[in-house]
Write a protein that holds these residues in place. Structure first.
Motif, PDB file in Angstrom:
ATOM      1  N   VAL A  22       3.399   6.288  -2.743  1.00 57.47           N
ATOM      2  CA  VAL A  22       2.695   7.511  -2.346  1.00 57.47           C
ATOM      3  C   VAL A  22       2.177   7.283  -0.931  1.00 57.47           C
ATOM      4  CG1 VAL A  22       0.863   9.118  -2.929  1.00 57.47           C
ATOM      5  CG2 VAL A  22       2.061   7.890  -4.732  1.00 57.47           C
ATOM      6  N   ALA A  23       2.811   7.955   0.039  1.00 58.59           N
ATOM      7  CA  ALA A  23       2.544   7.650   1.440  1.00 58.59           C
ATOM      8  C   ALA A  23       2.528   8.926   2.274  1.00 58.59           C
ATOM      9  CB  ALA A  23       3.600   6.681   1.955  1.00 58.59           C
ATOM     10  N   THR A  49      -0.650   4.856 -17.381  1.00 56.31           N
ATOM     11  CA  THR A  49      -1.611   3.878 -16.890  1.00 56.31           C
ATOM     12  C   THR A  49      -2.851   4.547 -16.327  1.00 56.31           C
ATOM     13  OG1 THR A  49      -1.997   2.421 -14.997  1.00 56.31           O
ATOM     14  CG2 THR A  49      -0.058   3.780 -14.877  1.00 56.31           C
ATOM     15  N   ASP A  50      -3.962   3.819 -16.362  1.00 51.39           N
ATOM     16  CA  ASP A  50      -5.207   4.365 -15.817  1.00 51.39           C
ATOM     17  C   ASP A  50      -5.264   4.253 -14.303  1.00 51.39           C
ATOM     18  OD1 ASP A  50      -5.391   1.643 -15.787  1.00 51.39           O
ATOM     19  OD2 ASP A  50      -7.479   1.538 -16.401  1.00 51.39           O
ATOM     20  N   ILE A  53      -4.000   9.095 -11.215  1.00 48.45           N
ATOM     21  CA  ILE A  53      -4.850  10.238 -11.550  1.00 48.45           C
ATOM     22  C   ILE A  53      -4.034  11.170 -12.460  1.00 48.45           C
ATOM     23  CG2 ILE A  53      -6.052  12.236 -10.594  1.00 48.45           C
ATOM     24  CD1 ILE A  53      -6.458  10.524  -8.045  1.00 48.45           C
ATOM     25  N   PRO A  93      -1.686  10.606  -6.863  1.00 50.50           N
ATOM     26  CA  PRO A  93      -2.184   9.482  -6.067  1.00 50.50           C
ATOM     27  C   PRO A  93      -2.609   8.322  -6.963  1.00 50.50           C
ATOM     28  CG  PRO A  93      -3.264  11.533  -5.443  1.00 50.50           C
ATOM     29  CD  PRO A  93      -2.507  11.806  -6.680  1.00 50.50           C
ATOM     30  N   ILE A  94      -2.543   7.147  -6.413  1.00 55.87           N
ATOM     31  CA  ILE A  94      -3.003   5.962  -7.134  1.00 55.87           C
ATOM     32  C   ILE A  94      -4.497   5.824  -6.863  1.00 55.87           C
ATOM     33  CG2 ILE A  94      -2.767   3.451  -7.277  1.00 55.87           C
ATOM     34  CD1 ILE A  94       0.142   4.171  -5.961  1.00 55.87           C
ATOM     35  N   LEU A  95      -5.266   5.549  -7.874  1.00 56.01           N
ATOM     36  CA  LEU A  95      -6.708   5.376  -7.690  1.00 56.01           C
ATOM     37  C   LEU A  95      -6.931   4.206  -6.737  1.00 56.01           C
ATOM     38  CD1 LEU A  95      -7.995   5.901 -11.283  1.00 56.01           C
ATOM     39  CD2 LEU A  95      -8.757   7.161  -9.283  1.00 56.01           C
ATOM     40  N   GLN A  96      -7.737   4.453  -5.729  1.00 53.38           N
ATOM     41  CA  GLN A  96      -7.841   3.468  -4.664  1.00 53.38           C
ATOM     42  C   GLN A  96      -8.342   2.112  -5.161  1.00 53.38           C
ATOM     43  OE1 GLN A  96      -9.709   5.188  -1.324  1.00 53.38           O
ATOM     44  NE2 GLN A  96      -9.076   3.540   0.034  1.00 53.38           N
ATOM     45  N   SER A  99      -5.385   0.080  -6.937  1.00 50.64           N
ATOM     46  CA  SER A  99      -4.045  -0.057  -6.363  1.00 50.64           C
ATOM     47  C   SER A  99      -3.513  -1.479  -6.538  1.00 50.64           C
ATOM     48  CB  SER A  99      -4.039   0.384  -4.902  1.00 50.64           C
ATOM     49  OG  SER A  99      -4.328  -0.681  -4.060  1.00 50.64           O
ATOM     50  N   LYS A 100      -4.384  -2.451  -6.495  1.00 48.47           N
ATOM     51  CA  LYS A 100      -3.944  -3.827  -6.671  1.00 48.47           C
ATOM     52  C   LYS A 100      -3.439  -4.042  -8.106  1.00 48.47           C
ATOM     53  CE  LYS A 100      -5.446  -8.374  -5.181  1.00 48.47           C
ATOM     54  NZ  LYS A 100      -6.565  -9.112  -4.604  1.00 48.47           N
ATOM     55  N   ARG A 103      -0.066  -2.456  -8.562  1.00 51.76           N
ATOM     56  CA  ARG A 103       1.015  -3.271  -8.018  1.00 51.76           C
ATOM     57  C   ARG A 103       1.370  -4.407  -8.962  1.00 51.76           C
ATOM     58  NH1 ARG A 103      -1.995  -4.168  -2.883  1.00 51.76           N
ATOM     59  NH2 ARG A 103      -1.600  -6.324  -3.433  1.00 51.76           N
ATOM     60  N   GLY A 185      -0.551   3.977   6.508  1.00 54.57           N
ATOM     61  CA  GLY A 185      -0.238   5.166   5.706  1.00 54.57           C
ATOM     62  C   GLY A 185       0.911   4.971   4.749  1.00 54.57           C
ATOM     63  N   GLY A 186       1.331   3.740   4.573  1.00 54.34           N
ATOM     64  CA  GLY A 186       2.508   3.486   3.740  1.00 54.34           C
ATOM     65  C   GLY A 186       2.206   3.254   2.272  1.00 54.34           C
ATOM     66  N   GLY A 187       0.951   3.426   1.882  1.00 52.04           N
ATOM     67  CA  GLY A 187       0.598   3.260   0.475  1.00 52.04           C
ATOM     68  C   GLY A 187       0.795   1.831   0.015  1.00 52.04           C
TER      69      GLY A 187
END
Lengths: 262, 279
Positions: A22-23, A49-50, A53, A93-96, A99-100, A103, A185-187
């Motif tokens: 998502v970028a 997954t949690d 969103i 979007p991935i919850l900020q 994000s780790k 991944r 900005g590459g997500g």
């Protein structure tokens, strides 16, 4: 994590996985939409997954009234057996803060599923390019050592441009600081790439410099670029625009306008 | 980005912000982060009777679970269903996030997300949600609530508020068309429709989406009725739009088809207080 939507869990052994990051401009996601809708791929499961969103909607690839009513969610996996291709679509979007974790989940899922290679489609802010990146094509690639071993010849033939490392402190010629990889900005693309290098995972990142706006042309550029490598569609086909735009792309700029305006 | 007049604007991007999370994080930061995460956890508080049975491993027997998200949906339940006083409050859930008031009083927190159970038919469960549940709490809320319910034979109905400004259509929507209802259901749901299905590219987000996602992957029959309204705050016309959605459940729920004006007035007055600023 991955939950099969069929009675028997699908086998991804030796499949190629294509997934977006998502970028900027959602270019990767749009490109994946084009692949799913053109190749008429079937959904095999959800990425529950949690880290994403929640969102839900009816079939984004509906072609007629009959198949329109089908629930689709934020993370879904599609496959086509003939091409041995699997596609992961991420629609939210991935919850900020997560994000780790996301991944890590992805890397372990890719590992256990036995994909032969993974291609991450991403994009990067065009306005943050440095001088060397401004020249030539806006498309770049990154490849992990383990995939380079098997794809070196193919890459040479394609003549693609590798993503440049940029100096940590632009303007300073300090030999002590190594140039670093930077995808603004590459997500999760950069994180996934570094994780995969560390885990010896065969993974490539294809990205495009772009700005937010109408990113449909960017999506076509990226998917055509990917097609040069994976040959999902016959590139010698007579029709120039062979990708099928999904029905969910309409009204991208909002609803109809009041006729009383004119 | 600089505009024509020279002021500098921050550019909005849909992309996830690049954060330097790989940087070494010190222990204190990590502890603060962990504590915040703990504080943001969704809490369920059941009545002693229910928590006893949950503790002994018996999930709540539930044939119908009706969830109302938003002021209109929740007020609709208050006026049309709960007014029959055949309902017991069996619990509530509390969430803490950036929109929780610092000094919120106990009672308002307890009334923001309440579970009710039918007195005569305890397998009918209802929940009204009027509080804000943050994006990172939605998934957890659905997990935790459905973890307490028996899944076999469960039917989930979600009533949800939405602004008509969020509705996309090729035709221009004239003012008279709102409020209207759209539905979205999981593949396990097989009942006939009471309204049109939600057209692409419209989507459902928030708590209704979290519940739908959960039900879809766990093969639970669930349907969301989204009401698109052009009025901010609860109003009786918007509430009435939900009626067909629940009349379908007639066997389990007695719908008070014409609530007294007193009941309606009480529901609507609560938001009037804030909007009298310019009177």
């Amino acid at each position: 994590m991955f939950i099969s939507s069929q009675t028997s869990p699908p086998s991804f052994k030796d499949y190629t996985l294509v997934m977006p990051a998502v970028a900027v401009g959602n270019v990767g996601q749009l490109a994946v939409d084009l692949i799913v809708s053109t190749l008429n791929m079937s959904r095999v499961g959800f990425l529950h997954t949690d880290c994403l969103i929640p969102m839900a909607g009816n079939n984004p690839y509906a072609t007629c009234k009959e198949d329109a009513e089908e629930l689709h969610t934020a993370g879904e996996v599609y496959t086509t057996a003939e091409l041995k291709l699997a596609v992961l679509q991420i629609r939210a979007p991935i919850l900020q803060t997560k994000s780790k974790k996301f991944r890590q989940l992805l890397v372990s899922w890719i590992k256990t599923s036995g994909f032969s290679r993974t291609v991450v489609l991403s994009s990067s802010h065009a306005y943050q390019r440095d001088d060397q990146q401004l020249q030539g094509t806006p498309l770049r690639y990154l490849i992990t050592p383990s995939l380079l071993k098997v794809s070196a010849d193919a890459l040479k033939e394609l003549g693609w441009k590798e993503m440049e490392r940029v100096p940590a402190y632009p303007g300073l010629t300090d030999t002590n600081t190594e140039p670093r990889l930077c995808i603004p900005g590459g997500g999760i693309a950069k994180g996934l790439y570094t994780d995969s290098c560390a885990e010896d995972l065969p993974l490539a990142v294809l990205l495009l410099f772009c700005s937010e706006g109408d990113n449909i042309p960017d999506a076509f550029a990226l998917v055509n670029h990917l097609n040069d490598w994976l040959h999902m569609l016959d590139s010698h086909s007579p029709e120039p625009n062979k990708w099928k735009i999904p029905s969910s792309w309409n009204l991208l700029f909002g609803s109809g306008i009041p006729p009383a305006l004119y | 980005m600089a505009t024509f007049f020279g002021e500098v604007l921050s550019v909005y991007s849909r992309a996830v912000e690049e954060d330097d999370e790989d940087l070494e994080e010190n222990e204190e930061d990590e502890q603060i982060r962990r504590e915040l995460e703990e504080k943001r956890e969704v809490q369920l508080h059941w009545s002693p009777e229910v928590s006893d049975s949950l503790r002994s491993g018996n999930k709540l027997q539930c044939s119908d679970f009706i969830l109302a998200v938003g002021y209109n949906a929740a007020s609709f339940l208050s006026a049309y269903v709960l007014s029959s006083s055949n309902w017991d409050k069996v619990g509530h859930s509390s969430v803490w996030n950036e929109r929780s008031r610092a000094l919120s009083d106990q009672s308002s927190e307890e009334s923001a997300c309440v579970f009710y159970r039918h007195k005569d038919n305890p397998s009918v469960l209802m929940c009204q949600v009027t509080c804000y549940i943050a994006e990172d709490q939605l998934f957890q809320w659905a997990e935790k609530v459905f973890d307490c319910l028996q899944h076999r034979g469960l039917n989930v109905t979600v009533l949800s508020d939405c602004s008509v400004a969020d509705y996309k259509t090729a035709d221009y929507l004239c003012g008279s068309s709102a409020p209207f209802l759209r539905s979205l259901h999981t593949s396990a749901f097989s009942n006939q429709h009471v309204c049109q299905s939600l057209e692409q590219p419209n989507i459902v987000t928030g708590l209704s989406a979290a519940v739908l996602n959960h039900c879809q992957v766990h093969h639970i029959a669930a349907v969301v009725y989204q009401c698109y309204s052009d009025v901010i705050g609860p109003d009786s016309v918007t509430m009435e739009t939900y009626k067909p959605a629940l009349t379908k459940l007639g066997r389990s729920i007695q719908l008070d088809t014409s609530p007294s004006t007193d009941v309606l007035r009480k529901v609507i007055r609560t938001t009037d207080i804030q909007s009298n600023l310019y009177i």
